[in-house]
Design a protein around this motif. Structure first.
Motif, PDB file in Angstrom:
ATOM      1  N   TYR A 167       0.854  -1.180   0.000  1.00 17.30           N
ATOM      2  CA  TYR A 167       0.000   0.000   0.000  1.00 17.30           C
ATOM      3  C   TYR A 167       0.891   1.232   0.000  1.00 17.30           C
ATOM      4  CZ  TYR A 167       1.273   0.112   4.880  1.00 17.30           C
ATOM      5  OH  TYR A 167       1.999   0.141   6.041  1.00 17.30           O
ATOM      6  N   HIS A 168       0.338   2.398  -0.165  1.00 15.43           N
ATOM      7  CA  HIS A 168       1.117   3.629  -0.295  1.00 15.43           C
ATOM      8  C   HIS A 168       1.548   4.163   1.070  1.00 15.43           C
ATOM      9  CE1 HIS A 168       0.353   3.798  -4.550  1.00 15.43           C
ATOM     10  NE2 HIS A 168      -0.953   3.706  -4.341  1.00 15.43           N
ATOM     11  N   VAL A 169       2.703   4.795   1.105  1.00 16.91           N
ATOM     12  CA  VAL A 169       3.253   5.362   2.333  1.00 16.91           C
ATOM     13  C   VAL A 169       2.647   6.732   2.614  1.00 16.91           C
ATOM     14  CG1 VAL A 169       5.349   6.212   3.437  1.00 16.91           C
ATOM     15  CG2 VAL A 169       5.416   4.141   2.044  1.00 16.91           C
ATOM     16  N   VAL A 170       2.206   6.927   3.851  1.00 25.09           N
ATOM     17  CA  VAL A 170       1.734   8.242   4.299  1.00 25.09           C
ATOM     18  C   VAL A 170       2.378   8.512   5.648  1.00 25.09           C
ATOM     19  CG1 VAL A 170      -0.234   9.666   4.902  1.00 25.09           C
ATOM     20  CG2 VAL A 170      -0.460   7.934   3.115  1.00 25.09           C
ATOM     21  N   ALA A 171       3.329   9.438   5.715  1.00 25.13           N
ATOM     22  CA  ALA A 171       4.087   9.678   6.942  1.00 25.13           C
ATOM     23  C   ALA A 171       3.346  10.633   7.856  1.00 25.13           C
ATOM     24  CB  ALA A 171       5.459  10.246   6.602  1.00 25.13           C
ATOM     25  N   SER A 172       3.553  10.456   9.177  1.00 24.89           N
ATOM     26  CA  SER A 172       2.920  11.369  10.121  1.00 24.89           C
ATOM     27  C   SER A 172       3.863  11.700  11.274  1.00 24.89           C
ATOM     28  CB  SER A 172       1.603  10.785  10.647  1.00 24.89           C
ATOM     29  OG  SER A 172       1.808   9.526  11.240  1.00 24.89           O
ATOM     30  N   THR A 173       4.127  10.769  12.176  1.00 28.39           N
ATOM     31  CA  THR A 173       4.971  11.024  13.338  1.00 28.39           C
ATOM     32  C   THR A 173       6.431  11.174  12.920  1.00 28.39           C
ATOM     33  OG1 THR A 173       3.482   9.724  14.717  1.00 28.39           O
ATOM     34  CG2 THR A 173       5.680  10.157  15.581  1.00 28.39           C
ATOM     35  N   ASN A 174       7.107  12.174  13.460  1.00 33.18           N
ATOM     36  CA  ASN A 174       8.517  12.433  13.150  1.00 33.18           C
ATOM     37  C   ASN A 174       9.404  12.052  14.321  1.00 33.18           C
ATOM     38  OD1 ASN A 174       8.360  13.873  10.449  1.00 33.18           O
ATOM     39  ND2 ASN A 174       7.004  15.164  11.680  1.00 33.18           N
ATOM     40  N   ILE A 225       0.496   2.439  11.014  1.00 35.12           N
ATOM     41  CA  ILE A 225       1.467   3.227  11.777  1.00 35.12           C
ATOM     42  C   ILE A 225       2.375   3.935  10.783  1.00 35.12           C
ATOM     43  CG2 ILE A 225       3.299   3.157  13.510  1.00 35.12           C
ATOM     44  CD1 ILE A 225       2.105   0.434  14.425  1.00 35.12           C
ATOM     45  N   ASN A 226       2.368   5.256  10.792  1.00 31.97           N
ATOM     46  CA  ASN A 226       3.156   6.056   9.850  1.00 31.97           C
ATOM     47  C   ASN A 226       4.208   6.864  10.607  1.00 31.97           C
ATOM     48  OD1 ASN A 226       1.417   5.465   7.459  1.00 31.97           O
ATOM     49  ND2 ASN A 226      -0.099   6.472   8.751  1.00 31.97           N
ATOM     50  N   ILE A 227       5.467   6.670  10.255  1.00 30.92           N
ATOM     51  CA  ILE A 227       6.568   7.338  10.949  1.00 30.92           C
ATOM     52  C   ILE A 227       7.550   7.889   9.917  1.00 30.92           C
ATOM     53  CG2 ILE A 227       8.410   7.119  12.651  1.00 30.92           C
ATOM     54  CD1 ILE A 227       6.997   4.642  13.750  1.00 30.92           C
ATOM     55  N   THR A 228       8.038   9.089  10.163  1.00 34.47           N
ATOM     56  CA  THR A 228       9.130   9.653   9.366  1.00 34.47           C
ATOM     57  C   THR A 228      10.374   9.717  10.235  1.00 34.47           C
ATOM     58  OG1 THR A 228       7.675  10.973   7.964  1.00 34.47           O
ATOM     59  CG2 THR A 228       9.969  11.663   8.109  1.00 34.47           C
ATOM     60  N   TYR A 229      11.420   9.039   9.792  1.00 28.82           N
ATOM     61  CA  TYR A 229      12.693   9.029  10.511  1.00 28.82           C
ATOM     62  C   TYR A 229      13.636  10.017   9.826  1.00 28.82           C
ATOM     63  CZ  TYR A 229      17.298   7.496  12.042  1.00 28.82           C
ATOM     64  OH  TYR A 229      18.582   7.454  12.544  1.00 28.82           O
ATOM     65  N   SER A 230      14.162  10.980  10.602  1.00 30.51           N
ATOM     66  CA  SER A 230      15.039  12.011  10.022  1.00 30.51           C
ATOM     67  C   SER A 230      16.427  12.013  10.652  1.00 30.51           C
ATOM     68  CB  SER A 230      14.390  13.395  10.180  1.00 30.51           C
ATOM     69  OG  SER A 230      14.097  13.657  11.553  1.00 30.51           O
ATOM     70  N   PHE A 261       3.722   0.962   8.584  1.00 30.73           N
ATOM     71  CA  PHE A 261       3.419  -0.409   8.970  1.00 30.73           C
ATOM     72  C   PHE A 261       1.902  -0.585   8.919  1.00 30.73           C
ATOM     73  CE2 PHE A 261       7.159   1.029  11.231  1.00 30.73           C
ATOM     74  CZ  PHE A 261       8.074   0.002  11.051  1.00 30.73           C
ATOM     75  N   LYS A 262       1.447  -1.507   8.110  1.00 29.46           N
ATOM     76  CA  LYS A 262       0.026  -1.823   8.069  1.00 29.46           C
ATOM     77  C   LYS A 262      -0.156  -3.153   8.783  1.00 29.46           C
ATOM     78  CE  LYS A 262      -4.015  -1.809   5.067  1.00 29.46           C
ATOM     79  NZ  LYS A 262      -4.533  -1.644   3.684  1.00 29.46           N
ATOM     80  N   VAL A 263      -0.936  -3.135   9.852  1.00 24.49           N
ATOM     81  CA  VAL A 263      -1.037  -4.300  10.736  1.00 24.49           C
ATOM     82  C   VAL A 263      -2.467  -4.822  10.762  1.00 24.49           C
ATOM     83  CG1 VAL A 263      -0.583  -5.193  13.045  1.00 24.49           C
ATOM     84  CG2 VAL A 263       0.757  -3.262  12.177  1.00 24.49           C
TER      85      VAL A 263
END
Length: 384
Positions: A37-44, A66-71, A114-116
């Motif tokens: 599925y497509h990625v949609v980031a939210s939490t940084n 669960i959408n996370i952006t790691y920077s 992560f799609k759970v």
């Protein structure tokens, strides 16, 4: 932009064995397909510890996505987000045990999704939490020892659940066991974990095999500083028998459990204390204050009593007693030394009286009546 798609499915524990009935369900292990599925980031987040913590938080909330952006530093990015997810599963024990399948999407700019798919959902888990709150308030008292608290949890599950799959919810879930009264071993072990954890115990959810390579799940629990195995599924006879609990898998050692269970021992704490081995061979137990009256499988099912304070076992009478229950100074049981006839025992005089000259099963006290079955038909006998 580089993108990774990773799918996986979790094993579902499908196989109980009833200790008393000495039989196992050898149904195969289920897995479920996954899709991208497509990625949609939210939490940084900027560190991998933060990344793991966020996953744990979302898993414990049974979030389906669960959408996370790691920077932070991108060295070994793919390896690190996979390791973080594994650590999160290990920390979110109850939710992790309910995971049916996962699908992970990530790209080289740090977006990870992560799609759970769970064996339960947020609505069901709200009901589970309410139920567990009510149960623990009812069955756990501050004055109880740790042993007594674990026994109360084991006894509730064994007395109120039936092994099976005829449920509206997933039979692999704690919800099915607690709200529908039926589940398979995964549901038993997850419900036990939930109750033990909330009651303040350090507990583990254990995955292993029985009867060769049949998948199975149970628990480890720390009581007074020592680890013990607890298999509520195997303490509950199959087919289900009302009031027919056993304690052959209650607070036992690695050595005892290895007789018919297998697991990767290095993944779990060692259980070596034999303190509660006196609970072995205790079946059809009826408790009166600090005394358990039971059918002793080590002595042809003869009627014994166990002093829970000392661990001492004493024969009461030389009769084979099953389906034991009691009220006031009397015990009622099926006398298998006498064709399974319904028998009454005066605990003061130790004199017996046959009440029904038919084989009876599933004895219990309901208000002022002794309830029992004759050839599958429920009968009642007024006792007060």
């Amino acid at each position: 932009m580089k993108k990774w798609l990773i799918g996986g499915a979790a094993l579902l524990m499908l196989s109980p064995t009833a200790a008393y009935a000495q039989q196992a369900d050898a149904r195969s292990v289920n897995t479920s397909p996954v899709s991208a599925y497509h990625v949609v980031a939210s939490t940084n987040v900027t560190t991998w510890d933060q990344f793991t913590t966020e996953i744990v938080k979302q898993l414990n909330n049974f979030a389906p996505e669960i959408n996370i952006t790691y920077s932070g530093p991108m060295t070994d990015f793919k390896k690190n987000f996979m390791e973080s997810f594994k650590k999160a599963q290990e920390q979110a024990v109850y939710a992790g045990g309910h995971m049916e399948s996962t699908n992970i999407s990530a790209d080289s700019t740090g977006n990870v999704t992560f799609k759970v798919k769970y064996l339960t959902n947020q609505t069901q888990e709200a009901a589970v939490q309410k139920k567990v709150d009510q149960l623990l308030k009812a069955i756990i008292k501050p004055s109880m020892t740790e042993f007594e608290k674990v026994k109360a949890i084991n006894d509730y599950i064994v007395s109120n659940a039936t092994y099976g799959t005829k449920t509206k919810a997933s039979p692999h879930s704690a919800y099915a066991l607690l709200m529908e009264g039926q589940a398979v071993c995964q549901g038993y072990a997850l419900a036990a974990y939930k109750m033990l954890d909330q009651a303040g115990f350090d507990a583990k959810y254990v995955v292993g095999t029985v009867n060769g390579n049949v998948a199975h799940a149970w628990n480890l629990v720390k009581v007074d500083g020592q680890w013990y195995h607890l298999d509520t599924t195997w303490n509950d006879p199959l087919p289900n028998r009302f009031g027919a609990s056993s304690y052959d898998y209650f607070l036992v050692t690695d050595a005892q459990l290895k007789k018919d269970h297998k697991w990767i021992a290095s993944n779990y704490p060692a259980a070596t204390s034999t303190k509660y081995n006196y609970m072995l061979n205790v079946h059809f137990a009826y408790q009166d204050k600090n005394t358990l009256y039971f059918s002793n499988t080590a002595d042809k099912d003869k009627l014994y009593k166990l002093d829970l304070a000392s661990g001492k076992k004493t024969k009461v009478i030389d009769k084979r007693a099953l389906y034991i229950t009691g009220a006031d100074d009397f015990l009622y049981f099926s006398d298998y030394s006498n064709s399974g006839y319904l028998t009454k025992l005066n605990l003061k005089t130790l004199k017996t009286e046959v009440l029904v000259k038919q084989a009876v099963t599933d004895l219990r006290i309901n208000d002022n009546f002794l309830v029992y079955n004759v050839k599958g038909n429920e009968q009642k006998l007024k006792i007060k």
